[in-house]
Design a protein around this motif. Sequence first.
Motif, PDB file in Angstrom:
ATOM      1  N   TYR A 128      38.891  32.432  49.557  1.00 55.48           N
ATOM      2  CA  TYR A 128      39.343  32.443  48.166  1.00 55.48           C
ATOM      3  C   TYR A 128      38.626  31.371  47.354  1.00 55.48           C
ATOM      4  CZ  TYR A 128      41.982  31.048  44.105  1.00 55.48           C
ATOM      5  OH  TYR A 128      42.314  30.665  42.834  1.00 55.48           O
ATOM      6  N   ARG A 129      38.575  30.164  47.873  1.00 52.55           N
ATOM      7  CA  ARG A 129      37.948  29.064  47.137  1.00 52.55           C
ATOM      8  C   ARG A 129      36.473  29.342  46.869  1.00 52.55           C
ATOM      9  NH1 ARG A 129      41.103  24.192  50.219  1.00 52.55           N
ATOM     10  NH2 ARG A 129      42.991  24.342  48.975  1.00 52.55           N
ATOM     11  N   GLU A 130      35.797  29.900  47.851  1.00 55.25           N
ATOM     12  CA  GLU A 130      34.383  30.240  47.680  1.00 55.25           C
ATOM     13  C   GLU A 130      34.228  31.386  46.682  1.00 55.25           C
ATOM     14  OE1 GLU A 130      30.338  29.690  48.304  1.00 55.25           O
ATOM     15  OE2 GLU A 130      32.015  28.433  48.934  1.00 55.25           O
ATOM     16  N   ARG A 131      35.047  32.409  46.820  1.00 56.22           N
ATOM     17  CA  ARG A 131      35.000  33.558  45.918  1.00 56.22           C
ATOM     18  C   ARG A 131      35.312  33.142  44.483  1.00 56.22           C
ATOM     19  NH1 ARG A 131      39.086  38.548  46.856  1.00 56.22           N
ATOM     20  NH2 ARG A 131      37.421  39.830  47.669  1.00 56.22           N
ATOM     21  N   LYS A 132      36.270  32.253  44.319  1.00 55.24           N
ATOM     22  CA  LYS A 132      36.690  31.791  42.999  1.00 55.24           C
ATOM     23  C   LYS A 132      35.529  31.149  42.244  1.00 55.24           C
ATOM     24  CE  LYS A 132      40.306  29.038  40.745  1.00 55.24           C
ATOM     25  NZ  LYS A 132      39.530  28.744  39.588  1.00 55.24           N
ATOM     26  N   LYS A 133      34.657  30.439  42.951  1.00 49.30           N
ATOM     27  CA  LYS A 133      33.488  29.829  42.311  1.00 49.30           C
ATOM     28  C   LYS A 133      32.642  30.896  41.612  1.00 49.30           C
ATOM     29  CE  LYS A 133      33.024  26.248  45.827  1.00 49.30           C
ATOM     30  NZ  LYS A 133      32.175  25.806  46.941  1.00 49.30           N
ATOM     31  N   TYR A 134      32.438  32.011  42.287  1.00 53.95           N
ATOM     32  CA  TYR A 134      31.622  33.089  41.735  1.00 53.95           C
ATOM     33  C   TYR A 134      32.356  33.809  40.602  1.00 53.95           C
ATOM     34  CZ  TYR A 134      28.740  32.328  45.845  1.00 53.95           C
ATOM     35  OH  TYR A 134      27.952  31.770  46.797  1.00 53.95           O
ATOM     36  N   LEU A 155      28.152  37.135  42.655  1.00 51.87           N
ATOM     37  CA  LEU A 155      29.460  37.585  43.139  1.00 51.87           C
ATOM     38  C   LEU A 155      29.305  38.780  44.082  1.00 51.87           C
ATOM     39  CD1 LEU A 155      32.560  37.587  43.208  1.00 51.87           C
ATOM     40  CD2 LEU A 155      32.507  39.006  41.144  1.00 51.87           C
ATOM     41  N   LEU A 156      28.492  39.730  43.699  1.00 46.75           N
ATOM     42  CA  LEU A 156      28.302  40.907  44.538  1.00 46.75           C
ATOM     43  C   LEU A 156      27.635  40.551  45.869  1.00 46.75           C
ATOM     44  CD1 LEU A 156      27.284  43.524  41.833  1.00 46.75           C
ATOM     45  CD2 LEU A 156      29.473  43.334  43.049  1.00 46.75           C
ATOM     46  N   SER A 157      26.696  39.632  45.837  1.00 43.45           N
ATOM     47  CA  SER A 157      26.069  39.174  47.084  1.00 43.45           C
ATOM     48  C   SER A 157      27.085  38.498  47.986  1.00 43.45           C
ATOM     49  CB  SER A 157      24.924  38.197  46.796  1.00 43.45           C
ATOM     50  OG  SER A 157      23.880  38.851  46.148  1.00 43.45           O
ATOM     51  N   PHE A 158      27.949  37.685  47.390  1.00 37.39           N
ATOM     52  CA  PHE A 158      29.003  37.032  48.165  1.00 37.39           C
ATOM     53  C   PHE A 158      29.953  38.061  48.777  1.00 37.39           C
ATOM     54  CE2 PHE A 158      33.383  35.441  48.337  1.00 37.39           C
ATOM     55  CZ  PHE A 158      33.214  34.468  49.296  1.00 37.39           C
ATOM     56  N   GLU A 159      30.337  39.066  47.991  1.00 37.68           N
ATOM     57  CA  GLU A 159      31.272  40.069  48.475  1.00 37.68           C
ATOM     58  C   GLU A 159      30.678  40.894  49.616  1.00 37.68           C
ATOM     59  OE1 GLU A 159      34.433  40.539  47.790  1.00 37.68           O
ATOM     60  OE2 GLU A 159      34.533  39.053  46.207  1.00 37.68           O
ATOM     61  N   LYS A 160      29.362  41.122  49.591  1.00 39.92           N
ATOM     62  CA  LYS A 160      28.716  41.862  50.674  1.00 39.92           C
ATOM     63  C   LYS A 160      28.824  41.073  51.952  1.00 39.92           C
ATOM     64  CE  LYS A 160      25.366  44.500  48.034  1.00 39.92           C
ATOM     65  NZ  LYS A 160      23.956  44.696  47.744  1.00 39.92           N
TER      66      LYS A 160
END
Length: 160
Positions: A128-134, A155-160
């Motif tokens: 969550y904390r990492e995703r929140k940054k994006y 964000l999309l790269s992170f989600e992949k």
Amino acid sequence: MAVISCILRCYIRFIRKVNDKKGMEGQEETRKAFDFMLNCVGADIASGPVWMEYIAFLKSLPAINGQEESHRMTTVRKVYQKAIVTPTHHIEQLWKDYENFENSVSRQLAKGLISEYQPKYNSARAVYRERKKYVDEIDWNMLAEEMQWIAWKRLLSFEK
């Protein structure tokens, strides 16, 4: 995704209102609607209130006997356990609520379940904390321009 979550929450309110007077059948229809909605948007970072609303709905269901009460508690536990491993804005509140729920049911059982789910929760909280940054880099009201395009791409790269 937040817009979809908002629309589905309005839909749930409608479903609850329509089924409010239908007893067990209406409760089952409402439960199915919540399950459908969480299958659609439950992994979204903004879905915390949906999880919390579903849990509150399940807790509010009447139980006529001990067997029904046990089934209701098991259902609430399963939903909490899904919610606390989902990286949402409300993950910390869901964790506190889950701990309180388990301790209110059985302190002895709570120790084992909480220790089993603590690492899963910690992992989801880190994601969550990492995703929140994006997500925080994105201006949801801005038209596509280079900086927003880059933020979406990250964000999309992170989600992949």
